[in-house]
Design an enzyme around this catalytic site. Structure first.
Site, mmCIF file in Angstrom:
data_model
loop_
_atom_site.group_PDB
_atom_site.id
_atom_site.type_symbol
_atom_site.label_atom_id
_atom_site.label_comp_id
_atom_site.label_asym_id
_atom_site.label_seq_id
_atom_site.Cartn_x
_atom_site.Cartn_y
_atom_site.Cartn_z
ATOM 1 C CD GLU A 291 -139.135 -23.799 18.176
ATOM 2 O OE1 GLU A 291 -139.211 -25.050 18.224
ATOM 3 O OE2 GLU A 291 -139.545 -23.052 19.089
ATOM 4 C CE LYS A 354 -136.686 -28.625 20.877
ATOM 5 N NZ LYS A 354 -138.065 -28.080 20.874
ATOM 6 C CB CYS A 404 -138.008 -24.274 21.786
ATOM 7 S SG CYS A 404 -139.570 -24.190 22.686
#
Length: 534
Positions: A291, A354, A404
């Site tokens: 990430e 995301k 994540c």
């Protein structure tokens, strides 16, 4: 034989149980807090699973002694506060990355998080209090209420399903297989039932009455059956890897304090490029960075992106976590936490943004009301992406990208429609240092692999990076706080979707409903008394 029956040890335990049920005020509050904190020790990395029998049996005894719904709620709320305070202590590390600005928030953040999340546990005990004594054993009532509120915690206000009780089974793979059928919430239900069942044995009972072995061991028997079925499942496991695919996962182990320093960005980028290069004749086909590994907008900065071409394997791609920016009038107007795939020509062939953002980390909820800054760099909140997708990159099966935090959401890691070939999680757990946080995060990601019957590829900045097969078994791993690469094959997905993969979290609800119905039938068949005391 003493009045409680069962001999001296049982009699001693019964006296302890009686005192525990009858505790009042601060003593009761303290015990509830301590029992909750003890339960957190069952989670990774401690894996002290036997403590659940003490903590949840103690909670069941407090529930038995709660004369009102209000008292039951308080018991559950304080138990939950202890559980989350002990299990999520590591969040404090995130506030120490920029300690001058955020360290003062640590006690307030931990207290608010622990006692806020614990409201769901309070609700669980209130529900259990309302439904006790209706023909279903109290431990199963507690398990059902607990699991319902655990699921609720995962969906309310975007959800925070961290450390569900079912996560404890990552250390025992046969029991872990139950997630393929009933998901992590189904595992939570049977685990709490088994753990709380021991209260049945030590609870006060009429003089001369025999211990209620059936009630005490019913949940344990179901849990054992799940583990046996899981062992059978593993004995006939599908194996094999995807032909022509060799992955390199890069774990640069860059300290979070150095990650975004202007004077360190170029060096950090160069380090990851160097680690991505393979020797001449190497067989790596795809390189994967964690990430926000690229400290610039890959889609807009062609000059820096061109440096990636040298590390892209022939015919493959470099997949990297990178922010995506929208600039208006020379100013930053919008930012996304994204993922990009770059080919050998330096072109971006696929991207993903995301969609499950971290409150206070990537955006501030109720920003118009709360005068707070997010703890990540920059003053602008991240924007969410559209949701799960099946992403296609040349040379790879379609995959479901997860950045994540997104990997902790059961039933929300795969888009409806096309089934991907694997899960790809890019994460940066460097925010949480050498603590329990990265271990707990990895455990949740492994649960998603078992639930969906899909292998998991996980690239983490400071660890834990890993390749996990569709049964949750780790085939390659690089531990926390280490710098290095993993070169490994991509495991194949299961040939058919799991039950959970087909119906999602409804599988856990159906399992719990079946347990309750079976218990009602068994109680009626045996002619048990209408109201059970535990």
């Amino acid at each position: 034989m003493n009045a409680a029956g069962g001999g001296r040890p049982a009699g001693s335990l019964t006296r302890i149980a009686t005192r525990l049920s009858g505790l009042r005020r601060w003593r009761r509050w303290l015990v509830a807090l301590l029992l909750g904190a003890l339960a957190a020790a069952a989670q990774p990395p401690v894996h002290a699973i036997p403590v659940l029998a003490v903590s949840f049996s103690g909670l069941a005894l407090l529930l038995a002694g709660a004369q009102t719904g209000r008292r039951a709620f308080a018991d559950g709320w304080l138990f939950g506060a202890g559980y989350f305070a002990a299990g999520l202590y590591w969040i404090a590390n995130a506030f120490l990355v920029d300690a001058d600005r955020f360290a003062w928030m640590i006690p307030f953040a931990l207290m608010a998080l622990a006692f806020g999340l614990a409201l769901f546990n309070g609700a669980a005990l209130w529900i259990a209090h309302r439904f006790r004594g209706r023909g279903v054993p109290d431990p199963l009532v507690l398990a059902a209420a607990w699991t319902f509120c655990e699921w609720l915690r995962g969906v309310v206000l975007t959800g925070f399903p961290w450390n569900p009780v079912g996560n404890v089974w990552v250390v025992f793979e046969p029991a872990l297989q139950g997630a393929a059928w009933v998901g992590v919430y189904g595992l939570s239900a049977v685990t709490v039932w088994a753990a709380a069942g021991f209260a049945t044995f030590v609870a006060p009972r009429p003089p001369g009455a025999a211990p209620r072995w059936a009630g005490a061991l019913a949940g344990t028997a179901v849990l054992a059956a799940v583990a046996v079925a899981g062992a059978v499942r593993l004995s006939s496991a599908e194996t094999g890897t995807v032909g022509g695919v060799k992955l390199r996962l890069v774990q640069a182990n860059i300290d979070q304090r150095d990650k975004w320093r202007p004077d360190r960005r170029a060096a950090n980028y160069a380090l990851q490029l160097d680690m991505s290069r393979q020797p001449p004749g190497g067989d790596v086909t795809h390189v994967i960075w964690p990430e926000t590994a690229a400290p610039f907008g890959v889609t807009t900065d062609a000059a820096r992106r061109s440096l990636m071409r040298d590390v892209v394997p022939r015919g493959g791609a470099l997949i990297a976590g990178a922010p995506r920016y929208r600039i208006e009038g020379g100013r930053l107007a919008q930012i996304w936490n994204g993922l990009v795939a770059v080919d050998g020509a330096g072109a971006v062939t696929a991207s993903y943004d995301k969609h499950h953002l971290v409150p206070f980390g990537e955006y501030v909820p109720f920003r118009d009301i709360l005068p707070l800054d997010k703890i990540t760099a920059g003053s602008i909140d991240f924007s969410p992406g559209p949701g799960p997708v099946a992403l296609s990159v040349p040379g790879l099966p379609p995959f479901s990208p997860l950045i994540c935090y997104e990997a902790i959401f059961p039933g929300e890691v795969v888009a409806s429609g096309e089934r991907p070939g694997f899960l790809l999680q890019l994460t940066n757990d460097g925010w949480f240092g050498h603590s329990a946080g990265p271990h707990q995060h990895f455990a949740s990601a492994r649960l998603r692999a078992v639930e969906e019957g899909l292998p998991l590829v996980r690239s983490a900045n400071t660890g834990i990076s890993a390749i996990v097969d569709a049964y949750g078994r780790v085939t390659a791993q690089l531990g926390l706080g280490r710098q290095g690469v993993i070169d490994g094959a991509l495991p194949k997905p299961l040939s058919r979707p799991t039950l959970f993969g087909q119906i999602g979290n409804a599988s856990g609800g159906a399992f719990l409903l079946l347990l309750v119905i079976a218990s009602l039938i068994a109680n009626r068949f045996k002619g048990v008394e209408k109201k059970e005391t535990i």
